[in-house]
Design a protein around this motif. Structure first.
Motif, PDB file in Angstrom:
ATOM      1  N   LEU A 133       1.197  -1.002   0.027  1.00 16.90           N
ATOM      2  CA  LEU A 133       0.035   0.083  -0.145  1.00 16.90           C
ATOM      3  C   LEU A 133       1.011   1.317   0.149  1.00 16.90           C
ATOM      4  CD1 LEU A 133      -2.454  -1.001   2.061  1.00 16.90           C
ATOM      5  CD2 LEU A 133      -3.177  -0.318   0.463  1.00 16.90           C
ATOM      6  N   LYS A 160       0.587   2.664  11.698  1.00 11.30           N
ATOM      7  CA  LYS A 160       1.068   0.616  13.052  1.00 11.30           C
ATOM      8  C   LYS A 160       2.082   1.086  12.726  1.00 11.30           C
ATOM      9  CE  LYS A 160      -1.193  -1.307   9.540  1.00 11.30           C
ATOM     10  NZ  LYS A 160      -1.300  -3.129   8.226  1.00 11.30           N
ATOM     11  N   GLY A 166       0.040  -8.049  13.630  1.00  6.65           N
ATOM     12  CA  GLY A 166      -1.072  -8.829  14.294  1.00  6.65           C
ATOM     13  C   GLY A 166      -2.432  -7.758  15.130  1.00  6.65           C
ATOM     14  N   GLY A 167      -1.720  -6.881  14.499  1.00  5.48           N
ATOM     15  CA  GLY A 167      -2.937  -5.552  14.730  1.00  5.48           C
ATOM     16  C   GLY A 167      -3.131  -5.042  16.591  1.00  5.48           C
ATOM     17  N   GLU A 202       0.778   3.858   6.441  1.00  8.58           N
ATOM     18  CA  GLU A 202      -0.601   3.557   5.129  1.00  8.58           C
ATOM     19  C   GLU A 202      -1.582   4.179   4.683  1.00  8.58           C
ATOM     20  OE1 GLU A 202       1.581  -1.543   4.640  1.00  8.58           O
ATOM     21  OE2 GLU A 202      -0.940  -0.812   5.358  1.00  8.58           O
ATOM     22  N   ARG A 203      -1.790   3.588   3.927  1.00  5.21           N
ATOM     23  CA  ARG A 203      -2.756   4.248   3.155  1.00  5.21           C
ATOM     24  C   ARG A 203      -3.745   3.157   3.918  1.00  5.21           C
ATOM     25  NH1 ARG A 203      -4.460   3.663  -3.417  1.00  5.21           N
ATOM     26  NH2 ARG A 203      -5.037   1.907  -2.204  1.00  5.21           N
ATOM     27  N   TYR A 204      -5.396   3.827   4.216  1.00  5.47           N
ATOM     28  CA  TYR A 204      -6.342   2.285   5.184  1.00  5.47           C
ATOM     29  C   TYR A 204      -7.840   2.513   4.073  1.00  5.47           C
ATOM     30  CZ  TYR A 204      -9.332   0.752   8.254  1.00  5.47           C
ATOM     31  OH  TYR A 204     -10.337  -0.217   9.549  1.00  5.47           O
ATOM     32  N   ILE A 205      -7.225   0.680   3.770  1.00  3.70           N
ATOM     33  CA  ILE A 205      -8.597   0.164   2.886  1.00  3.70           C
ATOM     34  C   ILE A 205      -9.411  -0.243   4.618  1.00  3.70           C
ATOM     35  CG2 ILE A 205      -9.041  -2.131   1.930  1.00  3.70           C
ATOM     36  CD1 ILE A 205      -6.675  -2.277   1.007  1.00  3.70           C
ATOM     37  N   PRO A 208     -11.625  -4.591   3.912  1.00  2.00           N
ATOM     38  CA  PRO A 208     -10.440  -5.361   3.078  1.00  2.00           C
ATOM     39  C   PRO A 208     -11.317  -6.549   3.309  1.00  2.00           C
ATOM     40  CG  PRO A 208      -9.362  -4.513   4.822  1.00  2.00           C
ATOM     41  CD  PRO A 208     -10.682  -4.222   5.045  1.00  2.00           C
ATOM     42  N   GLN A 234     -12.625 -12.309  12.008  1.00  2.00           N
ATOM     43  CA  GLN A 234     -11.081 -11.865  13.502  1.00  2.00           C
ATOM     44  C   GLN A 234     -12.540 -11.346  13.847  1.00  2.00           C
ATOM     45  OE1 GLN A 234      -7.813 -10.792  11.747  1.00  2.00           O
ATOM     46  NE2 GLN A 234      -7.725 -11.826  10.323  1.00  2.00           N
ATOM     47  N   HIS A 237      -8.767  -8.654  16.264  1.00  2.00           N
ATOM     48  CA  HIS A 237      -7.340  -9.550  15.728  1.00  2.00           C
ATOM     49  C   HIS A 237      -7.389 -10.809  16.135  1.00  2.00           C
ATOM     50  CE1 HIS A 237      -7.259  -5.224  13.958  1.00  2.00           C
ATOM     51  NE2 HIS A 237      -7.139  -5.085  15.211  1.00  2.00           N
ATOM     52  N   GLU A 277       0.681 -12.566   4.331  1.00  2.00           N
ATOM     53  CA  GLU A 277      -0.475 -12.254   4.674  1.00  2.00           C
ATOM     54  C   GLU A 277      -0.605 -10.919   3.327  1.00  2.00           C
ATOM     55  OE1 GLU A 277      -1.211 -12.909   9.820  1.00  2.00           O
ATOM     56  OE2 GLU A 277      -0.612 -10.444   8.549  1.00  2.00           O
ATOM     57  N   LEU A 279      -3.865  -8.084   2.035  1.00  2.00           N
ATOM     58  CA  LEU A 279      -5.528  -7.193   1.760  1.00  2.00           C
ATOM     59  C   LEU A 279      -5.534  -7.256   0.489  1.00  2.00           C
ATOM     60  CD1 LEU A 279      -4.054  -4.093   4.509  1.00  2.00           C
ATOM     61  CD2 LEU A 279      -5.582  -6.403   5.077  1.00  2.00           C
ATOM     62  N   THR A 439     -13.470  -7.605   6.711  1.00  2.00           N
ATOM     63  CA  THR A 439     -13.141  -7.592   8.253  1.00  2.00           C
ATOM     64  C   THR A 439     -13.493  -6.923   9.336  1.00  2.00           C
ATOM     65  OG1 THR A 439     -11.893  -5.593   7.841  1.00  2.00           O
ATOM     66  CG2 THR A 439     -10.515  -8.273   8.012  1.00  2.00           C
TER      67      THR A 439
END
Ligand code: MV4
Length: 447
Positions: A133, A160, A166-167, A202-205, A208, A234, A237, A277, A279, A439
């Motif tokens: 991203l 982040k 893992g969130g 990062e750009r947020y999706i 996703p 989930q 997370h 992993e 998105l 999500t």
């Protein structure tokens, strides 16, 4: 070729058992390690030898490197399998194993370190041709940097922790007015949680899917992928259930994502089993998130649809064998779903340790249960609350859901609360059945 005749399993619970199953089939002796709270655990009974490595808290037992290395030296093992969690992604532990001439069953320590730093991982993956991203190429350390970047990538964006994963320690920012405050909070949270305050943007999706690609790589540059797992559902997370293949992935997209992951492994000299992993956005574009350098909880759904034994492959790779696998041999057959059965209140998600007074696992065609509990077993309060994984395999997704529904209905766990009733509600949910979810599924789920 390296001889591996005896393996120490530096873990507990179902994954320790899972590793012992494969070792037995390979004629490899096993050594269990356990805490004082795990004397009655099943992995202790199934292993050829067992050694107590310390008191109940994992910081003094399953994370106690000197105690585990001592146990390995005393029992004269050739290798250590770390499972997942605990020391599985500790480059320090992997290095000490190698220094003691014990094969760490996993990738090289330098690769573990690189993937552990999410900023470094983003950089390496970009260089290897993996889509990421739009975001910061370096950690953000001033509000001026953050503002400049935000102008380029736009809102919403996400902050982040570089040492996170893992969130943990993430912050969504929707307006410029929140940027400075969120940055400071994210940095101090990261410092607190990981002793490393570095963060990136990062750009947020918004909605996703979480899709991951399983890879197998030997030490001679042979790499294959085993397709994807759908891990979108989930809560806080924590994955609740996983499936393979994903109802959102076409053959073309699978091949594209798989090829990207294989090329990345070749570029970085990855070896052992690993997971990329991604998105996936609503326009089917995929972006690298993290790489897990270990076997994962949800590996069985991949094993079911590809007829492989991932632990066996890890051991063969650790021996230095030249892989017999080729991408053309990998065929995805049918559909598999895994429900994580946790000793938890299914509504409040609070732990529910205690004595299991009745335990009966379903059988029949296409049903697999990975567990380490038994009737009369006392679930200790010290560790992760997952007590079993209920896995089904059938020809189609629809049949797999029906099979999971009857398996959940026939599974008996009494004496403690479990997430079985939650899984029954998810299996009956219209959007889940259509494969239509993101999500946000659990936030929007009514139960
Ligand atoms: C994101 C995201 C949206 N956009 N990054 C959560 C786990 C951690 N590995 C990263 N996570 C996310 N990162 C961008 N740029 C949304 C999530 C996310 C998520 C991802 C996968 C599965 C469940 C999730 C739940 C909330 C947020």
């Amino acid at each position: 070729m390296r001889e591996i005749r005896k393996i120490l399993i530096a873990n507990r619970g179902e994954i320790a058992n899972r590793i012992i199953w494969t070792c037995k089939e390979m004629g490899i002796k096993t050594v269990a390690v356990h805490s004082e709270a795990d004397r009655e655990a099943l992995h202790v009974r199934y292993a050829d030898e067992a050694i107590c490595i310390g008191p109940a808290p994992s910081s003094e037992s399953y994370l106690n490197i000197p105690a585990i290395i001592s146990a390995a030296e005393i029992t004269n093992v050739d290798g250590i399998h770390p499972g997942y969690g605990f020391l599985a992604e500790s480059a320090t532990f992997a290095t000490i194993c190698e220094d003691c001439n014990i094969k760490f069953i996993g990738p090289r320590p330098d690769v573990i370190t690189m993937m552990g730093d999410k900023v470094e991982a983003r950089r390496t993956m970009t260089a290897a041709g993996v889509p990421i991203l739009p975001g910061s190429p370096d950690p953000i350390d001033s509000i001026e940097d953050a503002k400049k970047l935000a102008l380029e990538i736009g809102f919403p964006l996400i902050i982040k922790a570089a040492a996170g994963g893992g969130g943990r320690g993430m912050r969504i920012v929707r307006h410029e007015s929140e940027l400075a405050g969120s940055l400071e909070l994210a940095q101090s949270e990261a410092l607190n949680a990981f002793k490393n305050g570095a963060v990136y943007i990062e750009r947020y999706i918004e909605r996703p899917r979480h899709i991951e690609i399983q890879v197998l790589a030997d030490e001679h540059g042979n790499v294959i992928h085993l397709g994807e797992r759908e891990c979108t559902i989930q809560r806080r997370h924590q994955k609740l259930l996983e499936e393979a293949p994903s109802p959102a992935i076409s053959r073309e997209l699978r091949e594209e994502m798989g090829a990207v992951a294989v090329k990345a492994c070749q570029e970085i000299g990855y070896s052992s089993a690993g997971t990329f992993e991604f998105l996936l956005d609503e326009d089917d574009r995929f972006y690298f998130m993290e790489m897990n350098t270990r076997i994962q909880v949800e590996h069985p759904v991949t094993e079911m649809v590809t007829l492989t034994d991932i632990v066996r492959n890890q051991v063969m790779i650790a021996r230095g064998e030249n892989a017999q696998f080729s991408q053309d041999d990998v065929i995805i057959r049918g559909h598999s779903i895994e429900c994580r059965i946790n000793a938890e209140d299914p509504v409040k998600f609070t732990p529910s340790p205690g004595r299991i007074t009745a335990f009966n696992i379903p059988g029949g065609p296409g049903v697999r249960v990975d567990t380490a509990v038994y009737p009369g077993y006392v679930v200790p309060p010290y560790y992760d609350s997952m007590i079993a994984k209920l896995i089904v395999h059938a020809r189609t997704r629809e049949l797999a859901i029906a099979r999971m529904q009857r398996a959940l209905e026939m599974m008996v766990v009494e004496g403690i609360k479990t997430t079985i009733p939650l899984h029954q509600k998810i299996m009956a949910d219209e959007n889940f059945r259509k494969g239509d979810f993101s999500t946000k599924f659990m936030e929007e789920f009514k139960y």
